[in-house]
Design an enzyme around this catalytic site. Structure first.
Site, mmCIF file in Angstrom:
data_model
loop_
_atom_site.group_PDB
_atom_site.id
_atom_site.type_symbol
_atom_site.label_atom_id
_atom_site.label_comp_id
_atom_site.label_asym_id
_atom_site.label_seq_id
_atom_site.Cartn_x
_atom_site.Cartn_y
_atom_site.Cartn_z
ATOM 1 N N ASP A 97 3.115 -17.684 25.814
ATOM 2 C CA ASP A 97 3.307 -19.121 25.991
ATOM 3 C C ASP A 97 1.983 -19.872 26.040
ATOM 4 O O ASP A 97 1.817 -20.900 25.394
ATOM 5 C CB ASP A 97 4.160 -19.400 27.259
ATOM 6 C CG ASP A 97 3.692 -18.644 28.498
ATOM 7 O OD1 ASP A 97 2.639 -17.963 28.443
ATOM 8 O OD2 ASP A 97 4.375 -18.729 29.528
ATOM 9 N N ASP A 100 -4.774 -19.054 29.194
ATOM 10 C CA ASP A 100 -5.436 -19.757 30.300
ATOM 11 C C ASP A 100 -6.780 -19.087 30.577
ATOM 12 O O ASP A 100 -7.758 -19.369 29.889
ATOM 13 C CB ASP A 100 -4.499 -19.740 31.515
ATOM 14 C CG ASP A 100 -5.048 -20.479 32.717
ATOM 15 O OD1 ASP A 100 -5.972 -21.285 32.553
ATOM 16 O OD2 ASP A 100 -4.548 -20.248 33.840
ATOM 17 N N VAL A 150 1.349 -26.548 33.811
ATOM 18 C CA VAL A 150 2.476 -27.114 33.057
ATOM 19 C C VAL A 150 3.697 -26.193 33.132
ATOM 20 O O VAL A 150 3.557 -24.973 33.286
ATOM 21 C CB VAL A 150 2.097 -27.378 31.573
ATOM 22 C CG1 VAL A 150 1.143 -28.555 31.468
ATOM 23 C CG2 VAL A 150 1.490 -26.140 30.910
HETATM 24 P P1 IMP Z 1 -4.173 -15.786 31.631
HETATM 25 O O1 IMP Z 1 -4.157 -14.293 31.707
HETATM 26 O O2 IMP Z 1 -4.898 -16.397 32.796
HETATM 27 O O3 IMP Z 1 -4.668 -16.338 30.316
HETATM 28 O O4 IMP Z 1 -2.718 -16.269 31.910
HETATM 29 C C1 IMP Z 1 -1.760 -16.272 31.001
HETATM 30 C C2 IMP Z 1 -0.424 -16.334 31.698
HETATM 31 O O5 IMP Z 1 -0.464 -17.159 32.861
HETATM 32 C C3 IMP Z 1 0.565 -16.982 30.777
HETATM 33 O O6 IMP Z 1 1.267 -16.003 30.094
HETATM 34 C C4 IMP Z 1 1.448 -17.754 31.711
HETATM 35 O O7 IMP Z 1 2.521 -16.935 32.097
HETATM 36 C C5 IMP Z 1 0.620 -18.043 32.940
HETATM 37 N N1 IMP Z 1 0.116 -19.447 32.955
HETATM 38 C C6 IMP Z 1 -1.128 -19.892 32.721
HETATM 39 N N2 IMP Z 1 -1.209 -21.232 32.821
HETATM 40 C C7 IMP Z 1 0.031 -21.643 33.147
HETATM 41 C C8 IMP Z 1 0.618 -22.946 33.365
HETATM 42 O O8 IMP Z 1 -0.024 -24.018 33.302
HETATM 43 N N3 IMP Z 1 1.947 -22.956 33.647
HETATM 44 C C9 IMP Z 1 2.706 -21.830 33.721
HETATM 45 N N4 IMP Z 1 2.205 -20.607 33.512
HETATM 46 C C10 IMP Z 1 0.892 -20.508 33.222
HETATM 47 MG MG MG Z 2 4.202 -16.814 33.286
#
Ligand code: IMP
Ligand code: MG
Length: 177
Positions: A97, A100, A150
């Site tokens: 999705d 981040d 979000v």
């Molecule tokens: P990362 O490993 O920090 O890049 O996180 C990725 C995961 O964090 C995504 O697959 C989402 O499930 C969750 N995530 C990151 N930002 C958001 C947000 O703004 N809303 C909801 N889920 C998020």
């Molecule tokens: Mg998630």
């Protein structure tokens, strides 16, 4: 549920347009490659379901269940639950999705390459570049979002709001309820 939303970032129609454009790009790049599309559960749906209908190629589908978030915070324990699909010599499109910190997609991409994937391309509906802590970029990005939490269209807060057909920001009071 709709009453909990402060601001809409992407309407249902905008999301459809974003996905159509991603589908065109992926079709152009993968039409002769028979890719394996792997979605990261739970956040990849409904994005992945709508996206694959826009890719005109012989492709196969699989999923991996990964979790790293509690509430609005990314935690340090990335957990892969269950079996990892057979990726040996496959051209993989990894779908999530949102990108981040980059921890999830960097970790899983490296894992799949180590397991013999021929290539791993990253496709996300949204990219939050200001949140990045790991050196990783997505190859296919629907659109960018600022550093705000979000929800909707697969994105959750404590498991809820994934079924909203649009993407928006929650009112502050929702977090303190
Ligand atoms: P990362 O490993 O920090 O890049 O996180 C990725 C995961 O964090 C995504 O697959 C989402 O499930 C969750 N995530 C990151 N930002 C958001 C947000 O703004 N809303 C909801 N889920 C998020
Ligand atoms: Mg998630």
């Amino acid at each position: 549920m709709n009453n909990d939303i402060k601001k809409v970032f992407f309407s249902e129609e905008e999301i459809n347009n974003i996905i159509s454009k991603l589908g065109e790009k992926l079709t152009a790049d993968f039409k002769d490659k028979k890719p394996l599309v792997i979605g990261l559960l739970n956040g990849c749906n409904p994005f992945m379901t709508d996206l694959v209908k826009k890719i005109q190629a012989y492709l196969t589908l699989d999923y991996m269940k990964v979790s790293s978030y509690v509430g609005t915070e990314s935690t340090n324990n990335l957990v892969i639950e269950g079996k990892i699909p057979d990726v040996k010599d496959k051209e993989v499109i990894l779908v999530d999705d949102i990108l981040d910190t980059g921890r999830t997609l960097k970790t899983i991409k490296e894992k799949l390459l180590a397991l013999g994937a021929k290539s791993v391309s990253l496709c996300v509906l949204l990219d939050k570049p200001e949140g990045r802590k790991f050196d990783i970029q997505a190859d296919y990005v629907g659109d960018l979002v600022p550093n705000e939490f979000v929800v909707g269209y697969g994105l959750d807060y404590n498991g809820y709001y994934r079924n909203l057909p649009y993407i928006g920001v929650l009112k502050e009071e929702v977090y303190t309820k």
